[in-house]
Design an enzyme around this catalytic site. Structure first.
Site, PDB file in Angstrom:
ATOM      1  N   GLU A  81      30.185 -32.849 -43.913  1.00  0.00           N
ATOM      2  CA  GLU A  81      30.211 -32.610 -45.247  1.00  0.00           C
ATOM      3  C   GLU A  81      29.548 -33.586 -45.889  1.00  0.00           C
ATOM      4  O   GLU A  81      29.986 -34.900 -45.822  1.00  0.00           O
ATOM      5  CB  GLU A  81      31.598 -32.171 -45.816  1.00  0.00           C
ATOM      6  N   GLU A 137      39.897 -31.934 -42.387  1.00  0.00           N
ATOM      7  CA  GLU A 137      40.418 -33.020 -42.770  1.00  0.00           C
ATOM      8  C   GLU A 137      41.902 -33.367 -43.015  1.00  0.00           C
ATOM      9  O   GLU A 137      42.492 -33.245 -44.084  1.00  0.00           O
ATOM     10  CB  GLU A 137      39.855 -33.235 -44.695  1.00  0.00           C
TER      11      GLU A 137
HETATM   12  C1  GLA Z   1      36.603 -31.642 -48.674  1.00  0.00           C
HETATM   13  C2  GLA Z   1      36.883 -30.523 -48.270  1.00  0.00           C
HETATM   14  C3  GLA Z   1      36.123 -29.171 -48.512  1.00  0.00           C
HETATM   15  C4  GLA Z   1      36.104 -29.396 -50.072  1.00  0.00           C
HETATM   16  C5  GLA Z   1      35.281 -30.819 -50.311  1.00  0.00           C
HETATM   17  C6  GLA Z   1      35.140 -30.851 -51.822  1.00  0.00           C
HETATM   18  O1  GLA Z   1      35.764 -32.481 -48.078  1.00  0.00           O
HETATM   19  O2  GLA Z   1      36.814 -30.563 -46.708  1.00  0.00           O
HETATM   20  O3  GLA Z   1      36.825 -28.159 -48.281  1.00  0.00           O
HETATM   21  O4  GLA Z   1      37.041 -29.269 -50.925  1.00  0.00           O
HETATM   22  O5  GLA Z   1      36.081 -31.826 -50.088  1.00  0.00           O
HETATM   23  O6  GLA Z   1      34.228 -32.196 -51.996  1.00  0.00           O
END
Ligand code: GLA
Length: 657
Positions: A298, A142
């Site tokens: 995710e 991210e």
């Molecule tokens: C992001 C991050 C993860 C985690 C999630 C929590 O997507 O990539 O590591 O922190 O948020 O929702």
């Protein structure tokens, strides 16, 4: 179909790993994203690596039939790094250094951070590039999520170099940024700084270039790691996880460098309509690589930890949102994370394997979804499924939300999502694309709201789209500036005016809700009376005819929506931002005029329908059973059907004959 989640074995004693693999098999997990935050464990000191434990985990997973999406682990630098090199830390616009103790505490343009990251990635890539268990590379994590901009000394230097590379000469820079205004004329590139805290408004050209620079710096980090992995001989796909409509990174530009586009999405279960905004995000991601399935990297099984309040997902909601991804082009869904953490900031964040164990609803839902995905046949990649395009452009987003505008209330994504929701309620497939991607062979109807900044290629594509027979609904606050965020000669709508048959005299800002002055602009048209907000522009007819007129207020009786026959197509211009009901009514009218058919007719608005090649996915987001007429092969049930009955959160994937 991939199924799995982030796997962080470094949080657990080694005895747990074997149980993890056994449980993963039970849940139908096929792939995990491994070691995303493991830098401090992989590299205890500069020049010292510890891969023995990672060898064992990867082997264990591989023996268990679980594929690895191997992370490069560069998203959270270890404590030794800021101790030795405090200059890698990022700095806010107010000059505050963002310290360690959280994550993503690095300046993306820092040469030291980049050197250290490249050393880790080189060692990882060389060690694992030929491991049969590694099927994908997960670069960083991210990018920019917590760090939307950086004003560190490294950023200052990199910004100067970036500006010099873009403009070549100081004269060209002065011209582009319009520095004659407020005595901002530069005489050397060394005087250029990032737009950090200042007494008053910044130069808009500088602001826009700083956004470009920020996206470019993050992309450079990705490309640096990608090159290292390729140089080590990698043949696996390489990606980094996107976050849907994430302003700091110009994802359509980035997508060219992704072998597979992957996305993280966390719709709020407390928001009754969040499934529509989730669908917007799926379609945005799907549109970035037409015909190439994407991956949900995710999502969460239940409750989050990072909203003010974190509602759990309702029973069945997680599976329904997962199938929304599949129906909209994903070839798999993964979660953050596999096993719920016992400590740390995310210990309340739900996971595939809950802290409370396998006797839980979440575990039952996780294993049930794994079994369903495993039973699905391969699905078509899906191309040309949408006849409608919604234009979304990152550069225009950056510029339209710059300060000092007629209305400073315009939220670009909120406007786009409002239009998207209207189309979604009508079960119409939509691509979300930059203007350059618009062609009449792909689309019948194109919506371009608030396309404030328009590049010449985008303008040419939209003009040709209308001339060649398309229906374009543009405006308001569209075709106002060029790539420098400067006006063009000849007023506004200088490029799209020919197709639209109008020009703009004034933007007619409306008052904020509750403030003095006219706040709403009702308009009357073939779709009834609806409400305009934010702007009631003064439109000058130059060949177009009014379709709707403002009623009451300062534009009473003036054109609010116009129509212009141009070439073999139609250009519509809308002079206001309709509210939710208004966008709904106008979208319905425009779809009908453009002859766009829904994926399925006659469905309630709470039932979603998506098309992926010849596979139609229907999902019931309402609270009562619905029977849908849909003939074909039900891919989950494995039988021929003519109707499907969907309980709340029920879904079906039907291959049409
Ligand atoms: C992001 C991050 C993860 C985690 C999630 C929590 O997507 O990539 O590591 O922190 O948020 O929702």
């Amino acid at each position: 179909m991939h199924y799995g989640g982030d796997y962080n074995p470094e949080q657990w004693p080694e005895e747990v790993w074997a149980e993890d693999v056994a449980r993963m098999r039970e849940a139908g997990v096929t792939m995990v994203s491994l070691g995303i935050f493991a830098w401090s464990r992989l590299q205890p000191a500069e020049g010292e690596f510890d891969f023995a434990w990672l060898d064992r985990v990867i082997d264990l997973l591989h023996e268990g039939g679980i594929a690895v999406d191997l992370a490069t682990a560069t998203a959270s630098p270890p404590p030794w790094m800021h101790e030795a090199y405090p200059e890698i830390l990022p700095v806010t616009a107010d000059g505050v250094t963002l310290g360690p103790g959280s994550r993503q505490h690095y300046a993306p343009s820092s040469p030291i951070y980049r050197r250290l990251a490249s050393e880790l990635v080189t060692a990882l890539a060389e060690r694992y590039v030929n491991h049969p268990g590694v099927v994908m590379w997960h670069v960083n994590n991210e990018y920019g999520c917590h760090l939307h901009e950086d004003h560190s000394p490294a950023a200052q230097e990199a910004f100067r170099a970036w500006v010099e590379a873009r403009y070549g000469t100081v004269e060209a820079l002065n011209e582009a940024w319009g520095t004659a205004f407020w005595s901002q004329r530069y005489t050397a590139f060394s005087q250029v700084r990032t737009p950090a805290a200042a007494p008053y408004s910044h130069n808009p050209g500088q602001l826009l270039d700083f956004k470009r620079f920020t996206s470019d710096m993050l992309l450079e980090c990705y490309l640096m790691e990608k090159e290292i992995i390729l140089a080590a001989g990698a043949t696996q796909p390489i990606t980094t996880n996107f976050m849907g409509p994430f302003k700091p990174a110009n994802y359509p530009q980035w997508a060219e460098h992704m072998d597979v586009v992957t996305d993280d999405a966390y719709p709020d279960p407390d928001e009754p309509e969040s499934f529509r905004d989730a669908a917007f995000q799926r379609d945005l991601i799907r549109s970035m690589k037409p015909g190439v399935p994407w991956l949900l990297m995710e999502q969460v099984t239940g409750a989050l930890n990072w909203r003010p309040t974190n509602a759990p997902k309702a029973p069945g909601q997680m599976a329904a949102l997962s199938m929304q991804c599949i129906g909209r082009g994903a070839d798999g869904v993964l979660f953050f994370q596999w096993r719920q953490s016992r400590a740390g900031a995310e210990k309340f964040h739900a996971a595939m394997l809950p802290h409370a164990g396998t006797g839980t609803r979440i575990w039952r839902e996780v294993t049930a979804l794994g079994a369903e995905l495993a039973a699905l046949p391969p699905l078509p990649a899906g191309t040309a499924d949408a006849r409608v395009a919604l234009v979304m452009d990152w550069e225009s987003w950056w510029a339209v939300e710059s300060p000092d505008h007629p209305s400073n209330m315009l939220d670009y994504v909120a406007v786009l999502q409002r239009w998207y929701r209207a189309l979604h309620r009508r079960h119409v497939m939509v691509d979300i694309v930059p203007p350059e991607r618009v062609t009449v062979s792909d689309y019948s109807l194109v919506l371009a709201p608030a396309l404030y900044l328009l590049r010449p290629e985008g303008a040419a594509a939209l003009d040709a789209f209308v001339a060649d027979g398309g229906h374009l609904l543009a405006g308001p606050f569209t075709d106002v500036v060029d790539e420098r965020d400067a006006f063009l000669d000849g007023g506004f709508l200088t490029r799209l005016g020919a197709a639209l048959g109008v020009s703009i005299d004034d933007f007619g800002a409306l008052a904020r809700p509750g403030a003095a002055g006219q706040g709403e602009a009702p308009l009357d048209g073939p779709f009834g009376t609806v409400t305009g907000t934010l702007l009631a522009e003064e439109v000058v007819l130059r060949g177009a005819a009014p379709v709707a007129t403002f009623v009451t207020g300062r534009r009473d009786g003036d054109a609010a929506l116009t129509e212009h026959a141009y070439g073999s197509g139609v250009g519509w211009y809308l002079a206001t931002v309709p509210d939710e009901a208004g966008a709904d009514a106008i979208a319905g009218w425009a779809l009908e005029r453009a002859g766009v058919a829904p994926v399925l007719a006659g469905l309630p608005a709470t039932v979603e329908a998506a098309q992926r090649g010849n596979v139609v996915t229907v999902i019931n987001h309402g609270d009562s059973d619905v029977t849908v007429a849909l003939a074909g092969r039900d891919l989950l049930a494995g039988v021929q059907v003519t109707t499907v009955t969907l309980a709340p959160y029920g879904y079906a994937l039907v291959e049409r004959l």
